[in-house]
Structures are given as C-alpha cells and as structure tokens.
Design a protein around this motif. Structure first.
Motif, PDB file in Angstrom:
ATOM      1  N   ASP A  65       0.862  -1.183   0.000  1.00 46.62           N
ATOM      2  CA  ASP A  65       0.000   0.000   0.000  1.00 46.62           C
ATOM      3  C   ASP A  65       0.899   1.234   0.000  1.00 46.62           C
ATOM      4  N   PRO A  66       0.789   2.112  -1.006  1.00 39.78           N
ATOM      5  CA  PRO A  66       1.715   3.248  -1.090  1.00 39.78           C
ATOM      6  C   PRO A  66       1.554   4.262   0.037  1.00 39.78           C
ATOM      7  N   ASP A  81      13.086  -7.146  -0.100  1.00 42.47           N
ATOM      8  CA  ASP A  81      11.726  -6.871   0.371  1.00 42.47           C
ATOM      9  C   ASP A  81      11.205  -5.534  -0.149  1.00 42.47           C
ATOM     10  N   HIS A  82      12.085  -4.572  -0.237  1.00 41.54           N
ATOM     11  CA  HIS A  82      11.716  -3.238  -0.732  1.00 41.54           C
ATOM     12  C   HIS A  82      12.775  -2.835  -1.763  1.00 41.54           C
ATOM     13  N   TRP A  83      12.462  -3.064  -3.033  1.00 37.38           N
ATOM     14  CA  TRP A  83      13.441  -2.886  -4.101  1.00 37.38           C
ATOM     15  C   TRP A  83      14.015  -1.478  -4.149  1.00 37.38           C
ATOM     16  N   PHE A  84      13.195  -0.479  -3.870  1.00 38.28           N
ATOM     17  CA  PHE A  84      13.655   0.908  -3.892  1.00 38.28           C
ATOM     18  C   PHE A  84      13.823   1.475  -2.490  1.00 38.28           C
ATOM     19  N   GLY A  85      13.706   0.642  -1.470  1.00 41.70           N
ATOM     20  CA  GLY A  85      13.827   1.104  -0.095  1.00 41.70           C
ATOM     21  C   GLY A  85      12.519   1.691   0.425  1.00 41.70           C
ATOM     22  N   THR A  86      12.586   2.281   1.614  1.00 39.36           N
ATOM     23  CA  THR A  86      11.421   2.925   2.221  1.00 39.36           C
ATOM     24  C   THR A  86      11.779   4.359   2.602  1.00 39.36           C
ATOM     25  N   ASP A  87      10.762   5.188   2.783  1.00 40.54           N
ATOM     26  CA  ASP A  87      10.998   6.591   3.124  1.00 40.54           C
ATOM     27  C   ASP A  87      10.985   6.801   4.630  1.00 40.54           C
ATOM     28  N   GLN A  88      10.920   8.050   5.067  1.00 43.81           N
ATOM     29  CA  GLN A  88      11.013   8.378   6.484  1.00 43.81           C
ATOM     30  C   GLN A  88       9.829   7.859   7.292  1.00 43.81           C
ATOM     31  N   LEU A  89       8.729   7.563   6.616  1.00 41.63           N
ATOM     32  CA  LEU A  89       7.557   7.027   7.311  1.00 41.63           C
ATOM     33  C   LEU A  89       7.405   5.521   7.117  1.00 41.63           C
ATOM     34  N   ARG A  91       7.176   3.933   4.249  1.00 42.02           N
ATOM     35  CA  ARG A  91       6.360   3.589   3.080  1.00 42.02           C
ATOM     36  C   ARG A  91       7.248   3.099   1.945  1.00 42.02           C
ATOM     37  N   ASP A  92       6.775   2.102   1.220  1.00 40.03           N
ATOM     38  CA  ASP A  92       7.551   1.500   0.138  1.00 40.03           C
ATOM     39  C   ASP A  92       7.670   2.484  -1.023  1.00 40.03           C
ATOM     40  N   ILE A  93       8.892   2.831  -1.392  1.00 42.94           N
ATOM     41  CA  ILE A  93       9.125   3.840  -2.423  1.00 42.94           C
ATOM     42  C   ILE A  93       8.700   3.344  -3.795  1.00 42.94           C
ATOM     43  N   LEU A  94       8.937   2.067  -4.102  1.00 41.01           N
ATOM     44  CA  LEU A  94       8.528   1.527  -5.396  1.00 41.01           C
ATOM     45  C   LEU A  94       7.021   1.641  -5.574  1.00 41.01           C
ATOM     46  N   ARG A  96       5.041   3.751  -4.164  1.00 42.00           N
ATOM     47  CA  ARG A  96       4.668   5.162  -4.298  1.00 42.00           C
ATOM     48  C   ARG A  96       5.030   5.708  -5.679  1.00 42.00           C
ATOM     49  N   ILE A  97       6.110   5.229  -6.263  1.00 39.11           N
ATOM     50  CA  ILE A  97       6.463   5.666  -7.615  1.00 39.11           C
ATOM     51  C   ILE A  97       5.456   5.125  -8.627  1.00 39.11           C
ATOM     52  N   ILE A  98       5.063   3.866  -8.455  1.00 42.40           N
ATOM     53  CA  ILE A  98       4.050   3.293  -9.352  1.00 42.40           C
ATOM     54  C   ILE A  98       2.739   4.062  -9.230  1.00 42.40           C
ATOM     55  N   SER A  99       2.331   4.365  -7.997  1.00 40.62           N
ATOM     56  CA  SER A  99       1.109   5.138  -7.785  1.00 40.62           C
ATOM     57  C   SER A  99       1.257   6.553  -8.333  1.00 40.62           C
ATOM     58  N   GLY A 100       2.451   7.123  -8.186  1.00 44.43           N
ATOM     59  CA  GLY A 100       2.684   8.474  -8.690  1.00 44.43           C
ATOM     60  C   GLY A 100       2.632   8.574 -10.198  1.00 44.43           C
ATOM     61  N   ALA A 101       2.897   7.466 -10.890  1.00 47.34           N
ATOM     62  CA  ALA A 101       2.816   7.478 -12.350  1.00 47.34           C
ATOM     63  C   ALA A 101       1.399   7.807 -12.807  1.00 47.34           C
ATOM     64  N   ARG A 102       0.408   7.316 -12.091  1.00 44.19           N
ATOM     65  CA  ARG A 102      -0.991   7.597 -12.444  1.00 44.19           C
ATOM     66  C   ARG A 102      -1.280   9.088 -12.298  1.00 44.19           C
ATOM     67  N   ILE A 103      -0.765   9.692 -11.210  1.00 45.37           N
ATOM     68  CA  ILE A 103      -1.008  11.109 -10.973  1.00 45.37           C
ATOM     69  C   ILE A 103      -0.337  11.958 -12.045  1.00 45.37           C
ATOM     70  N   SER A 104       0.939  11.692 -12.314  1.00 39.18           N
ATOM     71  CA  SER A 104       1.699  12.508 -13.264  1.00 39.18           C
ATOM     72  C   SER A 104       1.112  12.424 -14.670  1.00 39.18           C
ATOM     73  N   LEU A 105       0.783  11.210 -15.123  1.00 36.68           N
ATOM     74  CA  LEU A 105       0.224  11.060 -16.462  1.00 36.68           C
ATOM     75  C   LEU A 105      -1.170  11.657 -16.556  1.00 36.68           C
ATOM     76  N   THR A 106      -1.972  11.481 -15.501  1.00 35.25           N
ATOM     77  CA  THR A 106      -3.325  12.038 -15.510  1.00 35.25           C
ATOM     78  C   THR A 106      -3.297  13.559 -15.561  1.00 35.25           C
ATOM     79  N   VAL A 107      -2.480  14.159 -14.707  1.00 37.70           N
ATOM     80  CA  VAL A 107      -2.376  15.619 -14.692  1.00 37.70           C
ATOM     81  C   VAL A 107      -1.801  16.123 -16.012  1.00 37.70           C
TER      82      VAL A 107
END
Length: 304
Positions: A65-66, A81-89, A91-94, A96-107
């Motif tokens: 869950d991003p 376990d976390h290919w791109f690591g995790t952030d300060q909270l 959260r799995d960075i990979l 979040r990047i996959i989820s962010g692709a939807r936002i960037s392309l949609t916008v």
C-alpha cells in the motif's frame, strides 16, 4: 450546372489542393514508417507505453500500500523486500512511484487537453479573423508568456487552492499561449491558399472553414507541441508538488516525494534518486517521441 453541383465540385477541388497526393491512410502509414526508422522516438514510445501500462495496472502490481506507514521500517535501504527502499515514514518507495505514475500522467494529459482546446479556439479566432480580435487575444497571450510558467502556475494555485484538480487547471491555463501562437501562425500561413478561398466562395461558414479546411492542414504542428507539452506538464506537476502546492499528502506524487526527501539527501539518497529518475525518464520519453513526430510529420525531414 446546378449551384449544388458547383459547390460539391469546388469543395472537392479544394480538398484535393489541401491533400494533393495522398489519402489520410497513406499519410498515416508513411508517418508511422518514418517514426519507426527513428530509434530514439521508438524508445520514447516504448517507455510511454510502459508507463501507461504501469499506471493502468498500478493497483495490481504495487507490492505494498503506497500510503501505509510503518515507522519500524523507516529508511530501509533497497533490498529484496523493498526494491527501492522505504521513506522516512516506512512507506515503500517503489509502490509510491508506481502510484505516482498515475497522478503525473493524468495531470499531464488533462492539462494538455485544457490548454490545447482553449489555445486552438483562441488561436483560430486570432489568426482567421485578425483585426481587433487578433490584437486583444495575442496581447493577452504575450502578457502571459512574459511571466515564467511555473510562477504563473503558482499564482493560479494560490488563487484556486491546493489539490490535483486545481493543479490540472493551473498547468493547463499557463500553456494556453503556446498553442494559441502556434495555431495562429499556422492559420496565417494557409488561410489565403486557394482551397480556403474556394471554400469561402461557395458559402461555407467560417467555423466549417476553420475546422474542416484549415486545422487539418496544420495538425502536425499541434500534435508535436501537444506531445512535448505533456512533458512540460509533468515537470510543472512535479515542481508544484515539490513546493507543496500540488497533490496533497498522503497521495503519492513524484514531486512531493522529492520535496519531502530533500532533507535526507546525505543519509538516504535513494529517497530522492528514484522519484527523480522517474520524472527524468518520463520527460525524456515524451521529448524523444515529440522530436520523432516532428521529423516524421515534416516532409522535408523525411526527404533528407
């Protein structure tokens, strides 16, 4: 000869002048062949198709869950376990990047639709009718172009408020002048051609002349600019997110990820590297495709 038959003949001749040698199918085929020969454009197209596929299948391919925080897993380095690591909270960075692709392309796509639609209308009015309409519209466009696009987008965001829908509107509005100027210039170069004059003589309405006889013949420059415009919109989205004015937490967005990770550039550089690479690759892909389309749609480039 009846007037109706005369109109049909003149209109047919005008269309033949607009497209003298090739049918639309053959033109598209020739463009596709020219695009296939451009390796850089093919790479860009493949990357874009991959990003679209990732955005569509995001809920199915995200390993976590991003937006799920787990402080016990904060700043985990990239691993099995976390290919791109995790952030300060935690959260799995990979994810979040996959989820962010939807936002960037949609916008990006939505903003281009807004700017393209309004820009084509304003540019068509200014270029075709000229006079006071041209002066008023283009001076207003010049005023907007005098202000850096990101500053203008920030001003719109300040007026509209924060959120993804507001970001789409702001980014779409700041790009209108570019499309308006391109369409106006293209119309000025073709509106005195014989086929346009013939369409006017047989009594076609101005709107029909613009959208049926003129715009189809300046479509190539619009398509190229729209493709390049998506990359600009993705960058502007990331910039607004970086400044905290775009998509709001906890929604994953690449620019917001960069902004929140900038304080950990030395302790956890991977939190910046991966969203930065996502932005860079996406913008590069659209630029490569845009350059390839420009060459494919330019007959002079195809002959060289």
């Amino acid at each position: 000869m009846k007037l109706k038959d005369l109109k049909a003949e003149v209109e047919e001749n005008s269309l033949q002048q607009a497209l003298p040698l090739e049918k639309p199918e053959s033109r598209l085929k020739e463009m596709w062949e020219a695009l296939r020969e451009n390796n850089a454009a093919v790479v860009g197209l493949c990357i874009i198709l991959f990003l679209i596929l990732v955005a569509i299948l995001a809920p199915l391919i995200m390993p976590y869950d991003p937006n799920l925080s787990d402080m016990s897993k904060s700043f985990l380095k990239p691993g099995p376990d976390h290919w791109f690591g995790t952030d300060q909270l935690g959260r799995d960075i990979l994810s979040r990047i996959i989820s962010g692709a939807r936002i960037s392309l949609t916008v990006g796509l939505s903003a281009v639709v807004i700017s393209l639609t309004i820009g084509v209308v304003l540019g068509s009015i200014a270029g075709y009718f000229g006079g006071k309409a041209d002066i008023i519209i283009m001076r207003f466009m010049d005023m907007m172009l005098a202000i850096p696009s990101i500053l203008l987008a920030i001003a719109f965001m300040a007026a509209l408020g924060k959120g993804i829908d507001k970001a789409v509107i702001a980014i779409g509005l700041v790009s209108i002048p570019e499309y308006a100027r391109i369409v106006r210039g293209s119309i000025l170069s073709v509106k005195e051609n014989d086929y346009v004059q013939a369409a006017r003589v047989i009594g076609n309405k101005n709107s029909r002349i613009i959208f049926k006889h003129i715009l189809p013949n300046v479509l190539s420059s619009i398509v190229v600019r729209a493709t390049l415009g998506i990359s600009t919109a993705v960058l502007d989205t990331a910039a607004l997110g970086f400044l905290g004015l775009g998509v709001q937490p906890p929604v994953a967005e690449w620019g917001d990820m960069l902004g929140r990770a900038r304080g950990f550039i030395f302790t956890a550089p991977y939190t910046l590297i991966f969203p930065g690479l996502a932005i860079t690759i996406t913008v590069l892909a659209f630029n490569l495709l845009g350059d390839g389309l420009r060459d494919a749609l330019d007959p002079k480039s195809r002959k060289n």
